[in-house]
Design an enzyme around this catalytic site. Sequence first.
Site, short mmCIF file in Angstrom:
data_model
loop_
_atom_site.label_atom_id
_atom_site.label_comp_id
_atom_site.label_asym_id
_atom_site.label_seq_id
_atom_site.Cartn_x
_atom_site.Cartn_y
_atom_site.Cartn_z
CE LYS A 123 -27.47 -12.38 -24.30
NZ LYS A 123 -27.35 -13.86 -24.19
CB SER A 168 -27.69 -17.46 -22.28
OG SER A 168 -26.45 -17.38 -21.60
CB SER A 212 -25.88 -14.07 -20.73
OG SER A 212 -26.17 -14.67 -21.98
#
Lengths: 397, 397
Positions: free
Chosen positions: A33, A134, A110
């Site tokens: 990420k 997330s 996210s």
Amino acid sequence: MREDPYRAFMPYPDAAAPSAPAGALQGLSFAVKDVIDVAGYPTGCGNPVKLAASGVRTKTAPVVQALLDAGARFAGKTQTDEFAYSILGRNIHFGSPVNPAAPGRISGGSSSGSAVAVAARQVDFALGTDTAGSLRAPASYCGVFGIRPTWGRVDNAGVEPLSPSYDTVGWFARSAETLAAVGDVLLGDDPTPLPGAARFLVDRACFGLARPEAAAALEVALRRVELRLGCFDIAAAAPNLDNLCWALRHMQSWEAWEAHKTFIERHAPVMNASLAERFASGKDVTETLLAESRALAARFRNHLADLLGEGTVLVLPTMPSPPPFLAEAEASMEDFRNRTLRLMCPSSLSGFPQVTIPVHDGETGPLGLSLLGPAGSDRSLIQLAARVAEAARERIA
Amino acid sequence: MREDPYRAFMPYPDAAAPSAPAGALQGLSFAVKDVIDVAGYPTGCGNPVKLAASGVRTKTAPVVQALLDAGARFAGKTQTDEFAYSILGRNIHFGSPVNPAAPGRISGGSSSGSAVAVAARQVDFALGTDTAGSLRAPASYCGVFGIRPTWGRVDNAGVEPLSPSYDTVGWFARSAETLAAVGDVLLGDDPTPLPGAARFLVDRACFGLARPEAAAALEVALRRVELRLGCFDIAAAAPNLDNLCWALRHMQSWEAWEAHKTFIERHAPVMNASLAERFASGKDVTETLLAESRALAARFRNHLADLLGEGTVLVLPTMPSPPPFLAEAEASMEDFRNRTLRLMCPSSLSGFPQVTIPVHDGETGPLGLSLLGPAGSDRSLIQLAARVAEAARERIA
């Protein structure tokens, strides 16, 4: 540059990220990420001004280095919601990733790109982060396994903070085996492993938050698991979810503003409107409210620690529903967020580990069934999740 | 990192861009539009996906290197409209620069940050680019001098293309002297300098495109100039501006799509809606339309070359009005664009140099009066502009 039909990856030029020639993760590829530093890449955090100001990082975060040292091959950095502060999986600047398990519907975020890259078989596993869902949200929406480890157990160095008291680095995989293999590398021995025969505690308060069609599909899975792995107790482990949810929102937004106010005040980065509101709301959290929220969270953590002891696992839905369309989620944003955040409270507020298991009956769309164990039980929780996943898949004869 | 209240700069971390210890531009600082390569920096082109894919450039564009070699100090990279393909000065991703000469109103673009950095006295001069007004528009709106040089005279290597047949690198400065000093370094000797006594030809077709309040203010300036620098002839140098404008639009959009289609089809970058339309319109330009447009442009170029010879300078408004509010421009976008683009046609289609002189009477807001000279007359055109600027400033006793 790779083909990326699901828009999982940031289109950075490839840099060298050498991995060890041998190791426990040899043969596995992984993605990271874009809130976690990898030397040779910027850390864009899903926002163009953050990206511009980032520069190319010169140090690799220890959590990534550990994977490289174990022989895993780094395949790229993945998309994230801006500042990792949303669970929708939407990005107004870089374009939202496409959910391979439910095209047209949101991927969740996210850690959107990491979940998507795993679901689309572009990599074997991927790192994400989870502050208040997330990692769990996109795992559930994209139909993959995911773990939010015990808070503090995986090194957060080189990871962009959102709300440090709740931030964790976790990972996604398509199989419990790969989830476990990564855990073997990143976690070391469990300080408090689960006993061989763990007790399941089904949280009715949490199941009550699931939408009817999701609840029905998860019940089928639960019944299959119960048949094979023994009797379930039923409880409401978190009876005051409304208050807990508000406590989490207050603390998260206060910490997020603290973490980012210098940058935001200096650069006034363009961000989506509801994110700007969430940051702004952090300014309004008073010391009293913060202290009350922290006290509530501490009491809840103690309560949950007592309830679970060292041998009990809480069972809850990961998300209240399969992935919605973006317009659906936006049309009922406050309800969507509150329902979801309530399910995130047990792990986020306690810091206890949660593993989400993909459940997909082919009709309702991707769902996740979660196991939440006591602090420090992460690796044995993954092992238990493997058994639960297998049991949940088997049709009752 | 510098304070940047006007949001002129990209917030990249500083990299070393060493300049010579002595030279003609020693003591002057400059900024570079973020479509031009500077080693150690990305070239973001105003779009986050372009920025992500850019990587850090390892070579400095020759035009920048020439400035460094002349002793000028590089101060940073400046904002641009996405893909340098708009004259508004708006950026939905990085935030629009603020016009120091007319706060609240648009700065003009696409070389928005360069014009703003000069107007705000953050640097002494700045590089921009101009395909169909991207330098002239922000110079006029921000009240600074600017030159779009003869096409092909400044090296475009290391500059992101938009429409290569019309792309030029130019620069902004607060004084004609600085504009000239930069020209001395970048242009070499004029192949066809203007004679000492240039003839002025006021283009009525172009003045007819100015809004009444702008036309009135520019007339005052013109009268002052005429009093001091001799009689003006009046003509309509470009009587078929409607057709020329459409020819420019067709050719520009066709070339822009050719230049960017590979990137756009691969990455589907998020961009503002009207830009996406302009790119898409490039796909629809037929070969016939393209050939007709090119033929029209060639005829116009010959016509203008005949009209100007080697001693005549066309006088025209740079922009039709002082800078509008964004909402104003957007509310009448087609009219705004057509009116503006018509004024850009003479230089863009002929490739002849144009210098814009700031005219600001304190009431109407920033305006620009432009001189357009024959090909290769750039440096003498700047000298003439210096005299015109001085004359235009002097009140008639």
